[in-house]
Design an enzyme around this catalytic site. Structure first.
Site, PDB file in Angstrom:
ATOM      1  N   LYS A  63      34.763  10.803 -19.971  1.00 12.42           N
ATOM      2  CA  LYS A  63      35.378  10.373 -18.703  1.00 12.42           C
ATOM      3  C   LYS A  63      36.551   9.428 -18.929  1.00 12.42           C
ATOM      4  O   LYS A  63      37.359   9.210 -18.045  1.00 12.42           O
ATOM      5  CB  LYS A  63      34.331   9.759 -17.787  1.00 12.42           C
ATOM      6  CG  LYS A  63      33.660   8.555 -18.386  1.00 12.42           C
ATOM      7  CD  LYS A  63      32.406   8.200 -17.634  1.00 12.42           C
ATOM      8  CE  LYS A  63      31.421   7.502 -18.536  1.00 12.42           C
ATOM      9  NZ  LYS A  63      30.296   8.233 -18.978  1.00 12.42           N
TER      10      LYS A  63
ATOM     11  N   LYS B  86      33.670   1.448 -31.999  1.00 16.61           N
ATOM     12  CA  LYS B  86      33.927   0.506 -30.896  1.00 16.61           C
ATOM     13  C   LYS B  86      34.435  -0.826 -31.383  1.00 16.61           C
ATOM     14  O   LYS B  86      34.321  -1.838 -30.690  1.00 16.61           O
ATOM     15  CB  LYS B  86      32.670   0.352 -30.034  1.00 16.61           C
ATOM     16  CG  LYS B  86      32.325   1.657 -29.348  1.00 16.61           C
ATOM     17  CD  LYS B  86      31.491   1.493 -28.124  1.00 16.61           C
ATOM     18  CE  LYS B  86      31.548   2.771 -27.308  1.00 16.61           C
ATOM     19  NZ  LYS B  86      30.478   2.935 -26.375  1.00 16.61           N
TER      20      LYS B  86
ATOM     21  N   LYS C 193      35.927  14.538 -28.214  1.00 13.82           N
ATOM     22  CA  LYS C 193      34.903  15.082 -27.313  1.00 13.82           C
ATOM     23  C   LYS C 193      35.308  14.837 -25.856  1.00 13.82           C
ATOM     24  O   LYS C 193      36.057  13.895 -25.562  1.00 13.82           O
ATOM     25  CB  LYS C 193      33.527  14.502 -27.634  1.00 13.82           C
ATOM     26  CG  LYS C 193      33.312  13.064 -27.240  1.00 13.82           C
ATOM     27  CD  LYS C 193      31.832  12.679 -27.413  1.00 13.82           C
ATOM     28  CE  LYS C 193      31.622  11.261 -26.937  1.00 13.82           C
ATOM     29  NZ  LYS C 193      30.257  10.791 -26.992  1.00 13.82           N
TER      30      LYS C 193
HETATM   31  P1  AMP Z   1      26.603   9.220 -22.127  1.00 15.90           P
HETATM   32  O1  AMP Z   1      27.418   9.513 -20.937  1.00 15.90           O
HETATM   33  O2  AMP Z   1      27.409   8.842 -23.329  1.00 15.90           O
HETATM   34  O3  AMP Z   1      25.461   8.255 -21.824  1.00 15.90           O
HETATM   35  O4  AMP Z   1      25.915  10.592 -22.572  1.00 15.90           O
HETATM   36  C1  AMP Z   1      24.835  11.182 -21.886  1.00 15.90           C
HETATM   37  C2  AMP Z   1      24.399  12.439 -22.600  1.00 15.90           C
HETATM   38  O5  AMP Z   1      25.451  13.415 -22.597  1.00 15.90           O
HETATM   39  C3  AMP Z   1      24.037  12.227 -24.077  1.00 15.90           C
HETATM   40  O6  AMP Z   1      22.890  12.990 -24.403  1.00 15.90           O
HETATM   41  C4  AMP Z   1      25.248  12.714 -24.816  1.00 15.90           C
HETATM   42  O7  AMP Z   1      24.908  13.208 -26.093  1.00 15.90           O
HETATM   43  C5  AMP Z   1      25.750  13.843 -23.916  1.00 15.90           C
HETATM   44  N1  AMP Z   1      27.210  14.025 -24.035  1.00 15.90           N
HETATM   45  C6  AMP Z   1      28.186  13.166 -23.640  1.00 15.90           C
HETATM   46  N2  AMP Z   1      29.424  13.676 -23.867  1.00 15.90           N
HETATM   47  C7  AMP Z   1      29.222  14.901 -24.440  1.00 15.90           C
HETATM   48  C8  AMP Z   1      30.102  15.939 -24.888  1.00 15.90           C
HETATM   49  N3  AMP Z   1      31.428  15.827 -24.800  1.00 15.90           N
HETATM   50  N4  AMP Z   1      29.537  17.056 -25.410  1.00 15.90           N
HETATM   51  C9  AMP Z   1      28.194  17.195 -25.479  1.00 15.90           C
HETATM   52  N5  AMP Z   1      27.323  16.263 -25.062  1.00 15.90           N
HETATM   53  C10 AMP Z   1      27.809  15.135 -24.545  1.00 15.90           C
END
Ligand code: AMP
Ligand code: TRP
Length: 330
Positions: free
Chosen positions: A200, A115, A197
């Protein structure tokens, strides 16, 4: 010391609609876990401030994230769903742990470097550097055995373990060990940029959990694959992984066929779109129902905050005591 604690705790940022990566990497696992364990899920709006969202939009996203989680099957009768900023206790423990953490280890965190912390320390926010300390506070305020998160969070969990051990050594062994609980699916990749990965921030490669049937099909059909010769590419493996995570047998069979060069990727895409539509149509319907119950959504957050305080407050009192904050004459 006998402190109250929970079995499992996780957190998620209110930064937009839930997507398939969140669902397979975390939320679906939480829905399973809540049946047998005492699960706390924290909507981490203090963390979301690191991206400087508009105030009204952050407030709205906290509610809409809860609606998405409820639509996916999290059940307020089974688990505790609460908002981080309802408990300023998180910030107090964050400060105490900041005095346990070291600058060097924070500056080495992958997410900080990604970041901007790697190259642009003049303008990267201090909150981005501190983010994992606040996450450690979220965890240690409740003392779970396990933290169910996606693979990308493994490093943050390692930091939490390091901080708790250092704290226990410096003061008194107050915190018990904690481990990450990472589902087998691993990382879900972007459909159109399978080197990254699913996220959004890249909506064309991202399937949202309330994606309508038509755009779902479009996104899956446009997914990047390969020429069908040589080793299977990350894009094809990603589609196979998604298929297997909904239907293990069908996924295994398709994988074998793909390795043998007998699988037509058009057929694979139809199969993936099919399992996704089966899963998402129910979620979309649940979401519509929850959107009509805003009062109940507020009530769930209030009940969640009450239940969270019952654990967090006595734990924080013990922590304050152990580190020597003023307290009262004994
Ligand atoms: P976040 O939206 O970054 O707060 O992520 C929320 C949860 O979703 C966390 O446990 C992340 O590890 C999981 N997560 C987010 N993106 C991915 C992805 N592309 N693949 C697997 N897990 C994900
Ligand atoms: N950093 C996590 C993510 O981006 C969210 C999070 C904040 C979290 N606090 C937590 C996850 C505590 C587990 C436990 O996904």
């Amino acid at each position: 010391m006998n402190l109250p604690s929970v079995d499992m705790l996780s957190g998620i940022q209110p930064t937009g609609r839930l997507h398939l990566g969140n669902y397979l990497g975390a939320v679906r696992e939480w829905v399973k876990i809540q049946e047998n364990e005492n699960l706390f899920v924290c909507l981490v709006d203090y963390h979301a401030l690191t991206a400087a969202p508009l105030p009204d939009s952050l407030r709205a996203q906290t509610r809409s994230l809860l609606v998405d989680l409820l639509a996916c099957g999290l059940d307020p009768e089974e688990s505790v769903l609460f908002c981080q900023s309802d408990l300023p206790e998180h910030i107090e423990l964050f400060w105490i742990l900041s005095c346990v953490a070291r600058f060097g280890e924070m500056a080495r965190m992958t997410q900080f470097k990604d970041k901007g912390g790697g190259t642009d320390t003049e303008s990267v926010g201090l909150g981005v550097l501190n983010y994992p300390v606040l996450q450690a506070a979220d965890i240690l305020l409740y003392g779970p055995n396990k933290v169910p998160v996606g693979e990308d969070q493994a490093q943050h969990l390692e930091l939490t373990r390091e901080l708790l051990r250092r704290f226990n050594k410096r003061y008194t062994p107050l915190f018990q060990e904690v481990r990450a609980h990472i589902p087998q699916v691993g990382k879900v990749l972007s459909l159109n940029q399978p080197s990254r990965k699913m996220s959004k921030s890249d909506p064309t490669g991202c399937v949202f959990i309330d994606e309508e049937a038509e755009s779902l099909l479009k996104k899956v059909k446009r997914a990047v694959t390969d020429s069908g010769q040589g080793a299977l590419s990350p894009g094809v493996l990603n589609l196979l992984g998604i298929l297997a995570s909904f239907n293990a047998e069908e996924g295994k069979k398709a994988h074998k066929e793909a390795e043998g060069g007998q699988l037509r990727y058009g057929d694979l895409k139809v199969a993936v779109a099919g399992v996704l539509e089966d899963a998402l149509s129910g979620i979309r319907e649940e979401k519509r129902a929850w959107l009509n119950r805003p009062d109940r959504v507020e009530e769930i957050l209030q009940e969640g905050a009450k239940a969270a305080r019952r654990i967090a407050q006595p734990r924080l009192a013990a922590i304050r005591d152990v580190v020597g904050l003023k307290g009262y004459p004994r």
